[in-house]
Design a protein around this motif. Structure first.
Motif, short mmCIF file in Angstrom:
data_model
loop_
_atom_site.label_atom_id
_atom_site.label_comp_id
_atom_site.label_asym_id
_atom_site.label_seq_id
_atom_site.Cartn_x
_atom_site.Cartn_y
_atom_site.Cartn_z
N MET A 81 5.67 10.07 2.44
CA MET A 81 5.56 11.06 3.50
C MET A 81 5.30 10.33 4.81
N ASP A 82 5.61 10.99 5.93
CA ASP A 82 5.26 10.40 7.21
C ASP A 82 4.32 11.29 8.01
N LYS A 83 4.05 12.47 7.48
CA LYS A 83 3.14 13.38 8.19
C LYS A 83 2.53 14.33 7.17
N ARG A 84 1.27 14.60 7.40
CA ARG A 84 0.60 15.59 6.55
C ARG A 84 -0.45 16.30 7.40
N GLN A 85 -0.53 17.60 7.24
CA GLN A 85 -1.44 18.38 8.07
C GLN A 85 -2.50 19.04 7.22
N SER A 109 0.84 -1.20 0.00
CA SER A 109 0.00 0.00 0.00
C SER A 109 0.86 1.24 0.00
N ASP A 110 0.49 2.19 -0.85
CA ASP A 110 1.28 3.42 -0.92
C ASP A 110 0.43 4.67 -0.85
N TYR A 111 -0.86 4.48 -0.59
CA TYR A 111 -1.74 5.64 -0.49
C TYR A 111 -2.77 5.35 0.57
N PHE A 112 -2.96 6.30 1.46
CA PHE A 112 -3.83 6.10 2.62
C PHE A 112 -4.76 7.30 2.77
N ILE A 113 -5.98 6.98 3.20
CA ILE A 113 -6.99 8.03 3.32
C ILE A 113 -7.73 7.86 4.64
N TRP A 114 -8.13 8.98 5.20
CA TRP A 114 -9.07 8.98 6.33
C TRP A 114 -10.39 9.58 5.84
N GLN A 145 -6.58 21.19 7.99
CA GLN A 145 -7.18 22.11 8.95
C GLN A 145 -7.64 21.34 10.18
N ARG A 146 -6.98 21.50 11.29
CA ARG A 146 -7.23 20.82 12.56
C ARG A 146 -6.95 19.32 12.53
N VAL A 147 -6.56 18.78 11.42
CA VAL A 147 -6.27 17.35 11.35
C VAL A 147 -4.84 17.10 10.87
N THR A 148 -4.27 16.04 11.41
CA THR A 148 -2.94 15.62 11.01
C THR A 148 -2.95 14.11 10.84
N VAL A 149 -2.38 13.63 9.77
CA VAL A 149 -2.25 12.19 9.58
C VAL A 149 -0.76 11.84 9.69
N LEU A 150 -0.51 10.79 10.44
CA LEU A 150 0.85 10.28 10.61
C LEU A 150 0.93 8.88 10.05
N LEU A 151 1.99 8.61 9.33
CA LEU A 151 2.19 7.30 8.73
C LEU A 151 3.53 6.72 9.20
N ASN A 152 3.48 5.54 9.78
CA ASN A 152 4.69 4.83 10.18
C ASN A 152 4.75 3.54 9.38
N LYS A 153 5.52 3.57 8.32
CA LYS A 153 5.58 2.41 7.43
C LYS A 153 6.30 1.23 8.06
N THR A 154 7.17 1.54 9.00
CA THR A 154 7.94 0.46 9.63
C THR A 154 7.03 -0.52 10.36
N CYS A 184 -10.15 4.44 8.18
CA CYS A 184 -8.94 4.53 7.39
C CYS A 184 -9.11 3.62 6.17
N ALA A 185 -8.41 3.95 5.12
CA ALA A 185 -8.45 3.13 3.90
C ALA A 185 -7.06 3.15 3.28
N GLU A 186 -6.72 2.06 2.62
CA GLU A 186 -5.42 1.97 2.00
C GLU A 186 -5.54 1.31 0.63
N THR A 187 -4.57 1.62 -0.22
CA THR A 187 -4.54 1.02 -1.54
C THR A 187 -3.10 0.96 -2.05
N PRO A 188 -2.78 -0.08 -2.78
CA PRO A 188 -1.48 -0.12 -3.47
C PRO A 188 -1.57 0.55 -4.83
N SER A 189 -2.42 1.58 -4.91
CA SER A 189 -2.61 2.36 -6.13
C SER A 189 -3.10 1.50 -7.28
N ASN A 190 -4.13 0.71 -6.98
CA ASN A 190 -4.74 -0.08 -8.04
C ASN A 190 -6.22 0.22 -8.16
N TYR A 191 -6.64 1.39 -7.80
CA TYR A 191 -8.02 1.86 -7.87
C TYR A 191 -8.93 1.21 -6.83
#
Lengths: 111, 111
Positions: B54-58, B30-35, B60-69, B90-97
Motif C-alpha cells: 500500500m502507499d496510503k492508509r487512513q 522492510s514490508d511493514y511499518f508502524i507509527w 481517524q484524523r491520521v494518514t500514513v503515506l509510504l513511498n517505497k521508491t 516510526c518503526a519498520e520490520t521485514p516481517s521477522n518479529y
C-alpha cells in the motif's frame, strides 16, 4: 482482551546492586516478548527478545540478562548495575508479523 | 546496519493545523511499518500501520503515506489537538518479529 504488566513502575538502585524487572502478559498464548531500553529523549533500543520459554536472543552485549521461565513471563536482570543502566525499560509482545504492544514501562535510576 | 531515522526531531504546530511527521528508512526488505505515539512517562501506543503493498492508509484524523521508491514514511495528523502532543516514532520490520525504531519526533501543539 490482552494486557501487559510491568513492575515496578519506578526503581532507584545503587551502583553494583542487582536488578530484577518483571513483565507478564495476559490474554494471549505463546507471544513473542521483548525488552527495550529508552534513554531520556532517545529512541528505543532492543535489548532481548524471546520466541518461547527458555529461548532468549540478545541484541546488544551488555550488563543485563533476560529469562523467560513461563510462557507469559519475561524477566530482565543484572547482577551488578552500572550508572549507564539507567533508563526507561519497556516490555512488549506480539503474536504475529504485526504491531508490538507495549507495557507501561519501568523507570530505573542507578545512583 | 539498517536503520530508521527521522528528518525532524521537533515539530511545533498551532492547534487546528495539520501536522506532518517524516521518517526515512534504509532497509529495502522492510514490508511493514508502524507509527507509535509516546506520551511522557508512558509506553508507546500504536497509532497506525501500513504494509508495503500500500502507499496510503487512513485512520481517524491520521494518514500514513509510504513511498517505497525513496524509502520514506510520513504521518499526517489532521486538525492537531493539544492531546496530540507527544513523541512520535516510526518503526519498520521485514516481517521477522523484530522492529527497528526511529529516533522520534517531539510534536508540540500550541493552543
Amino acid at each position: 482482551s490482552q494486557t501487559i504488566h510491568q513492575w515496578p513502575a519506578t526503581l532507584v538502585q545503587p551502583v553494583g546492586s542487582p536488578l530484577s524487572l518483571e513483565c507478564t502478559v495476559e490474554g494471549t498464548s505463546n507471544p513473542n516478548l521483548y525488552w527495550y531500553r529508552q534513554a531520556a529523549g532517545r529512541g528505543l533500543q532492543l535489548l532481548f527478545y524471546s520466541v518461547g520459554i527458555g529461548q532468549i536472543s540478545s541484541e546488544v552485549p551488555q550488563n543485563l540478562s533476560a529469562s523467560r521461565p513461563q510462557d507469559r513471563q519475561f524477566i530482565l536482570s543484572s547482577k551488578k548495575l552500572l550508572l549507564s543502566d539507567s533508563g526507561f525499560y519497556l516490555c512488549a509482545w506480539t503474536t504475529s508479523y504485526n504491531e508490538q504492544f507495549f507495557g507501561p514501562g519501568t523507570r530505573l535510576t542507578v545512583l | 546496519g539498517e536503520s530508521v531515522g527521522l528528518h525532524l526531531p521537533t515539530l511545533s504546530v498551532q492547534e487546528g493545523d495539520n501536522s506532518i511527521i517524516n521518517c526515512a528508512y534504509s532497509n529495502s526488505a522492510s514490508d511493514y511499518f508502524i507509527w507509535y505515539k509516546q506520551e511522557s512517562g508512558k509506553g508507546p501506543q500504536f497509532i497506525i500501520d501500513i504494509r508495503s503493498n500500500m502507499d496510503k492508509r487512513q485512520g481517524q484524523r491520521v494518514t500514513v503515506l509510504l513511498n517505497k521508491t525513496v524509502k520514506h514514511l510520513s504521518l499526517q495528523i489532521a486538525a492537531t489537538q493539544p492531546g496530540d502532543s507527544a513523541v512520535y516514532f516510526c518503526a519498520e520490520t521485514p516481517s521477522n518479529y523484530k522492529l527497528t525504531f526511529g529516533k522520534g519526533t517531539l510534536l508540540t501543539v500550541n493552543p
